[in-house]
Scaffold this motif. Structure first.
Motif, PDB file in Angstrom:
ATOM      1  N   LYS A 115      54.646  38.625  42.510  1.00  0.00           N
ATOM      2  CA  LYS A 115      55.423  38.266  43.701  1.00  0.00           C
ATOM      3  C   LYS A 115      55.008  36.873  44.183  1.00  0.00           C
ATOM      4  CE  LYS A 115      56.244  41.665  46.549  1.00  0.00           C
ATOM      5  NZ  LYS A 115      56.008  42.696  47.600  1.00  0.00           N
ATOM      6  N   ASN A 116      56.001  36.002  44.324  1.00  0.00           N
ATOM      7  CA  ASN A 116      55.815  34.665  44.907  1.00  0.00           C
ATOM      8  C   ASN A 116      54.956  33.724  44.071  1.00  0.00           C
ATOM      9  OD1 ASN A 116      57.359  35.468  47.173  1.00  0.00           O
ATOM     10  ND2 ASN A 116      55.534  36.347  48.140  1.00  0.00           N
ATOM     11  N   THR A 117      54.856  33.969  42.773  1.00  0.00           N
ATOM     12  CA  THR A 117      54.197  33.030  41.868  1.00  0.00           C
ATOM     13  C   THR A 117      54.713  33.267  40.460  1.00  0.00           C
ATOM     14  OG1 THR A 117      52.096  32.262  40.933  1.00  0.00           O
ATOM     15  CG2 THR A 117      52.250  34.595  41.527  1.00  0.00           C
ATOM     16  N   ASP A 118      54.799  32.185  39.681  1.00  0.00           N
ATOM     17  CA  ASP A 118      55.235  32.316  38.303  1.00  0.00           C
ATOM     18  C   ASP A 118      54.081  32.074  37.323  1.00  0.00           C
ATOM     19  OD1 ASP A 118      54.868  29.613  38.532  1.00  0.00           O
ATOM     20  OD2 ASP A 118      56.931  29.068  38.027  1.00  0.00           O
ATOM     21  N   SER A 119      52.846  32.163  37.820  1.00  0.00           N
ATOM     22  CA  SER A 119      51.670  31.934  36.995  1.00  0.00           C
ATOM     23  C   SER A 119      50.988  33.251  36.649  1.00  0.00           C
ATOM     24  CB  SER A 119      50.671  31.035  37.736  1.00  0.00           C
ATOM     25  OG  SER A 119      49.423  30.998  37.069  1.00  0.00           O
ATOM     26  N   LEU A 120      50.888  33.541  35.367  1.00  0.00           N
ATOM     27  CA  LEU A 120      50.208  34.761  34.930  1.00  0.00           C
ATOM     28  C   LEU A 120      48.758  34.777  35.415  1.00  0.00           C
ATOM     29  CD1 LEU A 120      49.810  37.362  33.345  1.00  0.00           C
ATOM     30  CD2 LEU A 120      49.705  36.000  31.237  1.00  0.00           C
ATOM     31  N   GLN A 121      48.097  33.625  35.381  1.00  0.00           N
ATOM     32  CA  GLN A 121      46.694  33.555  35.798  1.00  0.00           C
ATOM     33  C   GLN A 121      46.491  34.004  37.240  1.00  0.00           C
ATOM     34  OE1 GLN A 121      48.293  31.352  33.998  1.00  0.00           O
ATOM     35  NE2 GLN A 121      46.998  30.508  32.375  1.00  0.00           N
ATOM     36  N   ALA A 122      47.560  33.938  38.046  1.00  0.00           N
ATOM     37  CA  ALA A 122      47.462  34.310  39.464  1.00  0.00           C
ATOM     38  C   ALA A 122      47.246  35.806  39.661  1.00  0.00           C
ATOM     39  CB  ALA A 122      48.717  33.857  40.211  1.00  0.00           C
ATOM     40  N   VAL A 123      47.376  36.588  38.598  1.00  0.00           N
ATOM     41  CA  VAL A 123      47.168  38.027  38.725  1.00  0.00           C
ATOM     42  C   VAL A 123      45.703  38.364  38.960  1.00  0.00           C
ATOM     43  CG1 VAL A 123      46.719  38.602  36.292  1.00  0.00           C
ATOM     44  CG2 VAL A 123      47.919  40.248  37.749  1.00  0.00           C
ATOM     45  N   LYS A 124      44.809  37.432  38.672  1.00  0.00           N
ATOM     46  CA  LYS A 124      43.377  37.688  38.833  1.00  0.00           C
ATOM     47  C   LYS A 124      43.061  38.104  40.265  1.00  0.00           C
ATOM     48  CE  LYS A 124      38.799  35.815  37.814  1.00  0.00           C
ATOM     49  NZ  LYS A 124      38.031  34.699  37.200  1.00  0.00           N
ATOM     50  N   GLY A 125      42.356  39.215  40.395  1.00  0.00           N
ATOM     51  CA  GLY A 125      41.963  39.730  41.697  1.00  0.00           C
ATOM     52  C   GLY A 125      43.003  40.593  42.380  1.00  0.00           C
ATOM     53  N   GLN A 126      44.193  40.718  41.773  1.00  0.00           N
ATOM     54  CA  GLN A 126      45.263  41.478  42.406  1.00  0.00           C
ATOM     55  C   GLN A 126      45.208  42.962  42.030  1.00  0.00           C
ATOM     56  OE1 GLN A 126      49.266  40.075  42.437  1.00  0.00           O
ATOM     57  NE2 GLN A 126      48.714  37.907  42.384  1.00  0.00           N
ATOM     58  N   GLN A 127      45.873  43.759  42.846  1.00  0.00           N
ATOM     59  CA  GLN A 127      46.174  45.139  42.490  1.00  0.00           C
ATOM     60  C   GLN A 127      47.477  45.135  41.696  1.00  0.00           C
ATOM     61  OE1 GLN A 127      46.347  47.454  46.118  1.00  0.00           O
ATOM     62  NE2 GLN A 127      44.144  47.796  46.108  1.00  0.00           N
TER      63      GLN A 127
END
Length: 346
Positions: A115-127
């Motif tokens: 949600k609200n990002t197109d970067s796979l790396q942004a998943v770090k730390g997420q549920q």
């Protein structure tokens, strides 16, 4: 929530009717399995069952994992499922199962949405909300590996496929992994970005019709009728002109979308409309390699049972050979019935 695969080892399978003239098949909503609902409504399955002197009851189950659990406990003789789930639920539960029909592989139909990002790396730390220990979990692991991360970098939140669309817009949800048609619906929502999908791991998420091996051995007519019906449906839905359009429109409506939406889902599915193509895929040595990868993932997540000492604990039989324990084969890829269809012998 952990699957109940290990508990199933203690179940009695006396409810299987090994020699009978009436059989039950279950399926759940997915682009590659909608043909079963269409074939049931259009009496195509009935026609082929009658040809072989049997009866086949085709039943839709709204919860995917529940459909497999019901198959595993003997309430159904056959069920639609993926290659991984065939290994980790019925096979791990002690039910010897045969992949009768290799219908397709996901080629973009399963995806990770942020949600609200197109970067796979942004998943770090997420549920990450997904059906835990399903192919969605496998896809997440492959996605994380592609950018040098592992599951320790995220928190998996087990979520039923029946709830996935409803929970995505809520404030507490930032990422999900799911499959079509749920994936397509979520991608229409504000801020939804698909950052990884199954087209990046082609041929690894395979959609099957699985039949209890002992039932199939005792009743080859069941295999012939199901395969015959399937490829009649495949020929109809892939045909140019009004017949194909009508079939796909019916499947679209049944899955909660329109014809354009369903055709878009088909475009991200490598359907094996012709039996010869399914046979070729099943006979490839790549299938054995894929199943080894799936078994290793499953073992690492405790999905092969508490007593499994290694990834090869359960034997997986393919035309290219057996991966794992030849003395404990519980999952078989048998292209012989599809070959009959390819040869025009049904």
């Amino acid at each position: 929530m952990k699957r109940l695969a290990t508990l199933l080892l203690t179940l009695s399978f006396s409810s299987f009717s090994l020699a009978a003239d009436s059989f039950k098949v279950c399926w759940s909503i997915y682009v590659g399995w909608m043909p079963w609902g269409y074939g049931d409504e259009q009496k195509i399955v009935d026609k082929w069952a009658e040809k072989y002197g049997i009866e086949i009851d085709v039943v839709q189950i709204n919860d995917y994992i529940e459909s497999i659990n019901q198959y595993t406990t003997g309430e159904f003789d056959a069920c639609t499922m993926t290659n991984m789930d065939a290994l980790t639920i019925p096979a791990a539960g002690g039910v010897d199962s045969t992949a009768l029909i290799v219908g397709d592989f996901s080629n973009g139909n399963d995806g990770l949405v942020l949600k609200n990002t197109d970067s796979l790396q942004a998943v770090k730390g997420q549920q990450v909300n997904l059906v835990e220990l399903s192919v969605s979990h496998y896809l997440l692991a492959r996605a994380l590996d592609s950018v040098g991360m592992s599951e320790s970098d995220v928190t998996v939140v087990n979520t039923s496929d029946a709830d996935m669309v409803a929970i995505y817009p809520t404030a507490g949800v930032s990422s999900v992994v799911t499959w079509n048609p749920l994936l397509s619906e979520i991608l229409t929502m504000p801020g939804a970005n698909k950052v990884f999908d199954s087209s990046q791991i082609p041929g690894e998420i395979i959609d099957l019709l699985v039949v209890n091996t002992e039932v199939l051995k005792k009743n080859p007519a069941l295999g012939k009728a199901l395969v015959g019906a399937w490829y009649e449906i495949m020929a109809t839905m892939s045909a140019p002109g009004k017949a194909g359009l009508a079939a796909r429109t019916a499947m679209a409506i049944a899955s909660g979308t329109d014809t354009a939406g369903y055709d878009a889902q088909l475009a991200s599915t490598q359907m094996f409309y012709k039996p010869a193509d399914a046979v070729s895929f099943t006979r490839s040595k790549d299938l054995k390699t894929t199943m080894q990868s799936v078994a290793e993932f499953s073992f690492a997540h405790g999905l092969l049972g508490d007593g499994a000492p290694d990834a090869g604990f359960i034997g997986i039989e393919t035309p290219a050979g057996v991966y794992g324990n030849k003395g404990n084969i519980k999952l078989r890829f048998n292209p012989s019935y599809m070959q009959m269809a390819a040869d025009g012998k049904l």
